[in-house]
Design an enzyme around this catalytic site. Structure first.
Site, PDB file in Angstrom:
ATOM      1  N   ASP A   9       4.530   4.516  36.945  1.00 33.40           N
ATOM      2  CA  ASP A   9       4.326   3.198  37.529  1.00 33.40           C
ATOM      3  C   ASP A   9       2.919   2.765  37.069  1.00 33.40           C
ATOM      4  OD1 ASP A   9       4.494   0.977  39.355  1.00 33.40           O
ATOM      5  OD2 ASP A   9       3.174   2.114  40.691  1.00 33.40           O
ATOM      6  N   LEU A  10       2.605   1.487  37.145  1.00 27.85           N
ATOM      7  CA  LEU A  10       1.286   1.028  36.681  1.00 27.85           C
ATOM      8  C   LEU A  10       0.312   0.808  37.845  1.00 27.85           C
ATOM      9  CD1 LEU A  10      -0.522  -0.088  34.344  1.00 27.85           C
ATOM     10  CD2 LEU A  10       0.461  -2.335  34.852  1.00 27.85           C
ATOM     11  N   ASP A  11       0.650  -0.190  38.688  1.00 27.39           N
ATOM     12  CA  ASP A  11      -0.264  -0.589  39.761  1.00 27.39           C
ATOM     13  C   ASP A  11      -0.423   0.531  40.782  1.00 27.39           C
ATOM     14  OD1 ASP A  11      -0.670  -3.362  38.918  1.00 27.39           O
ATOM     15  OD2 ASP A  11       1.429  -3.648  39.426  1.00 27.39           O
ATOM     16  N   THR A  17      -4.991  -1.653  40.533  1.00 25.37           N
ATOM     17  CA  THR A  17      -4.656  -3.065  40.750  1.00 25.37           C
ATOM     18  C   THR A  17      -3.938  -3.294  42.077  1.00 25.37           C
ATOM     19  OG1 THR A  17      -2.839  -2.538  39.303  1.00 25.37           O
ATOM     20  CG2 THR A  17      -4.551  -3.953  38.391  1.00 25.37           C
ATOM     21  N   LYS A  45       4.124  -2.757  48.119  1.00 27.26           N
ATOM     22  CA  LYS A  45       3.847  -1.977  46.906  1.00 27.26           C
ATOM     23  C   LYS A  45       5.140  -1.704  46.138  1.00 27.26           C
ATOM     24  CE  LYS A  45      -0.449   0.288  48.172  1.00 27.26           C
ATOM     25  NZ  LYS A  45      -1.097   1.566  48.490  1.00 27.26           N
ATOM     26  N   SER A 114       7.139  -0.579  35.487  1.00 32.34           N
ATOM     27  CA  SER A 114       6.455  -1.390  36.502  1.00 32.34           C
ATOM     28  C   SER A 114       7.221  -2.679  36.774  1.00 32.34           C
ATOM     29  CB  SER A 114       5.051  -1.740  36.007  1.00 32.34           C
ATOM     30  OG  SER A 114       4.486  -2.745  36.815  1.00 32.34           O
ATOM     31  N   ALA A 115       7.253  -3.066  38.043  1.00 33.06           N
ATOM     32  CA  ALA A 115       7.917  -4.326  38.422  1.00 33.06           C
ATOM     33  C   ALA A 115       7.070  -5.531  38.040  1.00 33.06           C
ATOM     34  CB  ALA A 115       8.165  -4.331  39.924  1.00 33.06           C
ATOM     35  N   LYS A 145      12.503  -2.367  42.323  1.00 33.21           N
ATOM     36  CA  LYS A 145      12.509  -1.142  43.107  1.00 33.21           C
ATOM     37  C   LYS A 145      12.731  -1.508  44.582  1.00 33.21           C
ATOM     38  CE  LYS A 145       8.919   0.535  39.971  1.00 33.21           C
ATOM     39  NZ  LYS A 145       7.506   0.855  39.798  1.00 33.21           N
ATOM     40  N   GLU A 169       4.568   7.732  41.038  1.00 35.11           N
ATOM     41  CA  GLU A 169       4.643   6.513  41.847  1.00 35.11           C
ATOM     42  C   GLU A 169       3.669   6.528  43.021  1.00 35.11           C
ATOM     43  OE1 GLU A 169       5.639   3.638  42.648  1.00 35.11           O
ATOM     44  OE2 GLU A 169       7.110   3.164  41.124  1.00 35.11           O
ATOM     45  N   ASP A 170       3.132   5.362  43.367  1.00 34.38           N
ATOM     46  CA  ASP A 170       2.280   5.278  44.570  1.00 34.38           C
ATOM     47  C   ASP A 170       2.974   4.520  45.693  1.00 34.38           C
ATOM     48  OD1 ASP A 170       2.113   2.716  43.318  1.00 34.38           O
ATOM     49  OD2 ASP A 170       0.357   2.292  44.552  1.00 34.38           O
TER      50      ASP A 170
HETATM   51  C1  G6P Z   1       4.061  -3.970  41.109  1.00 31.11           C
HETATM   52  C2  G6P Z   1       3.154  -3.959  42.314  1.00 31.11           C
HETATM   53  C3  G6P Z   1       3.584  -4.998  43.323  1.00 31.11           C
HETATM   54  C4  G6P Z   1       3.752  -6.347  42.654  1.00 31.11           C
HETATM   55  C5  G6P Z   1       4.775  -6.251  41.537  1.00 31.11           C
HETATM   56  C6  G6P Z   1       4.960  -7.571  40.804  1.00 31.11           C
HETATM   57  O1  G6P Z   1       5.244  -3.325  41.424  1.00 31.11           O
HETATM   58  O2  G6P Z   1       3.148  -2.697  42.932  1.00 31.11           O
HETATM   59  O3  G6P Z   1       2.613  -5.052  44.330  1.00 31.11           O
HETATM   60  O4  G6P Z   1       4.168  -7.324  43.591  1.00 31.11           O
HETATM   61  O5  G6P Z   1       4.339  -5.278  40.613  1.00 31.11           O
HETATM   62  O6  G6P Z   1       3.771  -7.876  40.128  1.00 31.11           O
HETATM   63  P1  G6P Z   1       3.464  -9.241  39.396  1.00 31.11           P
HETATM   64  O7  G6P Z   1       2.220  -8.933  38.600  1.00 31.11           O
HETATM   65  O8  G6P Z   1       4.636  -9.555  38.525  1.00 31.11           O
HETATM   66  O9  G6P Z   1       3.257 -10.265  40.447  1.00 31.11           O
HETATM   67 MG    MG Z   2       2.522   0.991  42.219  1.00 32.06          MG
END
Ligand code: G6P
Ligand code: MG
Length: 215
Positions: A9-11, A17, A45, A114-115, A145, A169-170
């Site tokens: 996962d990224l964030d 972030t 998240k 990542s979403a 997710k 994943e966090d």
């Molecule tokens: C990740 C983060 C979420 C965020 C989603 C969409 O999964 O954990 O907190 O809402 O991405 O991010 P975006 O940058 O497309 O708004």
């Molecule tokens: Mg995350």
């Protein structure tokens, strides 16, 4: 298990972030006239932008028209983009880059799942795009997710069976997505929150692949 691919996962896993997403949503909540806490934020998240807005509105007990929703989601994203614009490779979380290199040196494939629709922008800013064999982001998938689509797509693009993939994943929703995809999941963060993970690590500092023991 035999690990053939690691999906990240990224964030909140590669970069911090998650904090910026929280602050941007908090700003929107305050504009709409209610408080939004870090505890509430756990529910957002890993969740897509529009789904996050729905949860936020539910917390504030507020209803908006579809047009207003688009406006507020856009405003949240602009605020978020302001936060991330100065990110550099110094913002990669401690130990992540070294761990990615170690995994790569063992010929294990690396994927990003990542979403976020901003994932590629962030990877460019922190200069690690080329480390990943595949990038699945919010622009590529339709089901966020905890649906398994992100990780299932990652495994398919890497030509790897889900049973040979592990996910980092966090987010609770992310751990559920990994499990729904038939993958083991390492939670990154607090074991109080990430109870459903197969193993929880506080972060990547000094982490060795051998430390990851999964059945
Ligand atoms: C990740 C983060 C979420 C965020 C989603 C969409 O999964 O954990 O907190 O809402 O991405 O991010 P975006 O940058 O497309 O708004
Ligand atoms: Mg995350």
């Amino acid at each position: 298990m035999i690990i053939k691919a690691c999906l990240f996962d990224l964030d909140g896993v590669v970069v911090d972030t998650a904090r910026f997403h929280f602050l941007a949503w908090k700003y929107i909540a305050n504009r709409l006239g209610f408080e939004f806490t870090e505890n509430d934020n756990e529910r957002l998240k890993g969740v897509s932008r529009m789904d996050s807005l729905e949860i936020l509105l539910e917390i504030g007990n507020i209803s908006l028209t579809p047009l207003e929703k688009i406006r507020y989601a856009g405003e949240k994203n602009n605020r978020y983009l302001d936060y991330i614009q100065h990110m550099t490779s110094n913002d990669i979380l401690p130990g992540v880059k070294k761990f990615l290199s170690k995994v790569k040196s063992k010929k294990i494939l690396l994927g990003l799942g990542s979403a976020s629709k901003n994932a590629k922008l962030i990877l460019e800013k922190i200069k690690i795009t080329s480390m990943f064999d595949v990038i699945v982001d919010g622009n590529l998938i339709t089901q966020a997710k905890p649906h398994p689509e992100i990780f299932a797509r990652g495994a398919a693009l890497l030509n790897t069976d889900p049973v040979n993939c592990i996910v980092f994943e966090d987010a609770v929703a992310g751990i559920q997505a990994a499990h729904n995809a038939g993958m083991k999941c390492i939670g990154v963060g607090s074991s109080d929150i990430l109870k459903e993970a197969d193993l929880v690590i506080p972060g990547f500092m000094n982490l060795k692949l051998e430390d990851i023991t999964l059945d």
